[in-house]
Design an enzyme around this catalytic site. Structure first.
Site, PDB file in Angstrom:
ATOM      1  N   ASP A   9       0.873  -1.161   0.000  1.00 52.35           N
ATOM      2  CA  ASP A   9       0.000   0.000   0.000  1.00 52.35           C
ATOM      3  C   ASP A   9       0.924   1.229   0.000  1.00 52.35           C
ATOM      4  O   ASP A   9       2.085   1.134   0.418  1.00 52.35           O
ATOM      5  CB  ASP A   9      -0.861  -0.060   1.268  1.00 52.35           C
ATOM      6  CG  ASP A   9      -1.649   1.195   1.468  1.00 52.35           C
ATOM      7  OD1 ASP A   9      -2.407   1.558   0.561  1.00 52.35           O
ATOM      8  OD2 ASP A   9      -1.497   1.819   2.543  1.00 52.35           O
ATOM      9  N   ASP A  11      -0.064   5.081   0.793  1.00 55.54           N
ATOM     10  CA  ASP A  11      -0.301   6.029   1.878  1.00 55.54           C
ATOM     11  C   ASP A  11      -0.432   5.291   3.212  1.00 55.54           C
ATOM     12  O   ASP A  11      -1.316   4.465   3.377  1.00 55.54           O
ATOM     13  CB  ASP A  11      -1.585   6.822   1.559  1.00 55.54           C
ATOM     14  CG  ASP A  11      -1.992   7.743   2.684  1.00 55.54           C
ATOM     15  OD1 ASP A  11      -1.107   8.165   3.449  1.00 55.54           O
ATOM     16  OD2 ASP A  11      -3.191   8.040   2.800  1.00 55.54           O
TER      17      ASP A  11
HETATM   18  P1  B16 Z   1      -6.887   9.818  -4.188  1.00 56.71           P
HETATM   19  P2  B16 Z   1      -3.716   4.083  -0.165  1.00 56.71           P
HETATM   20  C1  B16 Z   1      -5.630   5.924  -0.297  1.00 56.71           C
HETATM   21  O1  B16 Z   1      -4.299   5.546  -0.514  1.00 56.71           O
HETATM   22  C2  B16 Z   1      -5.730   6.816   0.929  1.00 56.71           C
HETATM   23  O2  B16 Z   1      -5.394   6.074   2.108  1.00 56.71           O
HETATM   24  C3  B16 Z   1      -7.145   7.315   1.075  1.00 56.71           C
HETATM   25  O3  B16 Z   1      -7.244   8.183   2.192  1.00 56.71           O
HETATM   26  C4  B16 Z   1      -7.548   8.059  -0.222  1.00 56.71           C
HETATM   27  O4  B16 Z   1      -8.885   8.518  -0.136  1.00 56.71           O
HETATM   28  C5  B16 Z   1      -7.381   7.108  -1.403  1.00 56.71           C
HETATM   29  O5  B16 Z   1      -6.047   6.644  -1.452  1.00 56.71           O
HETATM   30  C6  B16 Z   1      -7.722   7.767  -2.726  1.00 56.71           C
HETATM   31  O6  B16 Z   1      -6.780   8.777  -2.972  1.00 56.71           O
HETATM   32  O7  B16 Z   1      -7.937  10.838  -3.836  1.00 56.71           O
HETATM   33  O8  B16 Z   1      -5.486  10.409  -4.256  1.00 56.71           O
HETATM   34  O9  B16 Z   1      -7.228   9.038  -5.431  1.00 56.71           O
HETATM   35  O10 B16 Z   1      -3.690   4.006   1.332  1.00 56.71           O
HETATM   36  O11 B16 Z   1      -4.614   3.042  -0.812  1.00 56.71           O
HETATM   37  O12 B16 Z   1      -2.344   4.146  -0.768  1.00 56.71           O
HETATM   38 MG    MG Z   2      -2.928   3.081   3.262  1.00 54.97          MG
END
Ligand code: B16
Ligand code: MG
Length: 213
Positions: A9, A11
């Site tokens: 993953d 974030d």
């Molecule tokens: P975006 P991950 C996720 O990343 C985030 O944890 C989540 O908070 C966010 O809403 C999602 O990506 C979508 O992100 O708006 O940049 O497309 O933890 O799956 O790496």
């Molecule tokens: Mg994450």
């Protein structure tokens, strides 16, 4: 070898962009007069942008049309990308860089499995694309975590089967996605406390001690 690949993953595992998500969602929520705090922000981990907006709007008395919601999500994303523009290679710790390099040296294939559509920008700003053999992200999926699609695609991009890969996650929804896809899971941060996590990690470098080989 137990695993041939590791799917990370982004974030909450490789980097920490949750503070930027928080700032951007908070600005939107304040504008709409909706209560939003860090605890609600925690529920957005690993959740797609539109599903995150729906969680925030749970506290709104007003109902919004799909068109308005798309506009809100776009507004949040613009603010979020302005914050991401300030990221640099120093946003990735030495621990993460050294661990990724060591795993590659052991012959493991590495991939990203992130819900974020901003993954390419984050990898570029932090100069981390070079560690990964494949990237599966919000741009190549129809269903977000806890659906396993993003990890199944990542394994496919690596040419591996789910049982040959370990998924590393910080979010409960991500561990659920891993389990649903038939992957073994390692959990960091909140996911290290989750009962469905196979390998709880105290820190990222613990991956080198996990029985991955
Ligand atoms: P975006 P991950 C996720 O990343 C985030 O944890 C989540 O908070 C966010 O809403 C999602 O990506 C979508 O992100 O708006 O940049 O497309 O933890 O799956 O790496
Ligand atoms: Mg994450």
């Amino acid at each position: 070898m137990r695993f041939k690949g590791i799917i990370f993953d982004l974030d909450g595992v490789i980097c920490f962009t949750d503070k930027y998500h928080y700032k951007a969602w908070k600005a939107l929520a304040d504008k709409l007069g909706i209560y939003f705090d860090e605890e609600i922000n925690d529920r957005l981990r690993g959740v797609s942008r539109m599903a995150s907006l729906d969680i925030i709007l749970e506290r709104s008395e007003k109902k919004y049309s799909e068109e308005e919601k798309l506009r809100f999500a776009e507004e949040k994303n613009e603010l979020y990308r302005d914050l991401l523009a300030e990221m640099s290679p120093s946003d990735i710790s030495d621990e993460v860089r050294k661990t990724l390099s060591a795993l590659r040296e052991r012959g493991l294939k590495l991939a990203i499995g992130s819900s974020s559509k901003n993954t390419p920008l984050i990898l570029k700003k932090t100069d981390t694309a070079k560690y990964f053999d494949a990237v599966s992200d919000g741009n190549n999926i129809a269903f977000s975590k806890p659906d396993p699609e993003v990890f199944l695609k990542a394994a496919g991009f690596l040419g591996l089967k789910p049982e040959q890969c370990l998924v590393v996650e910080d979010a409960f929804s991500g561990i659920e996605a891993g389990v649903a896809g038939g992957f073994a899971t390692a959990g960091i941060g909140p996911a290290s406390q989750y009962e469905k996590t196979d390998y709880p990690l105290n820190c990222f470098a613990d991956l080198l001690k996990t029985p991955i080989e």
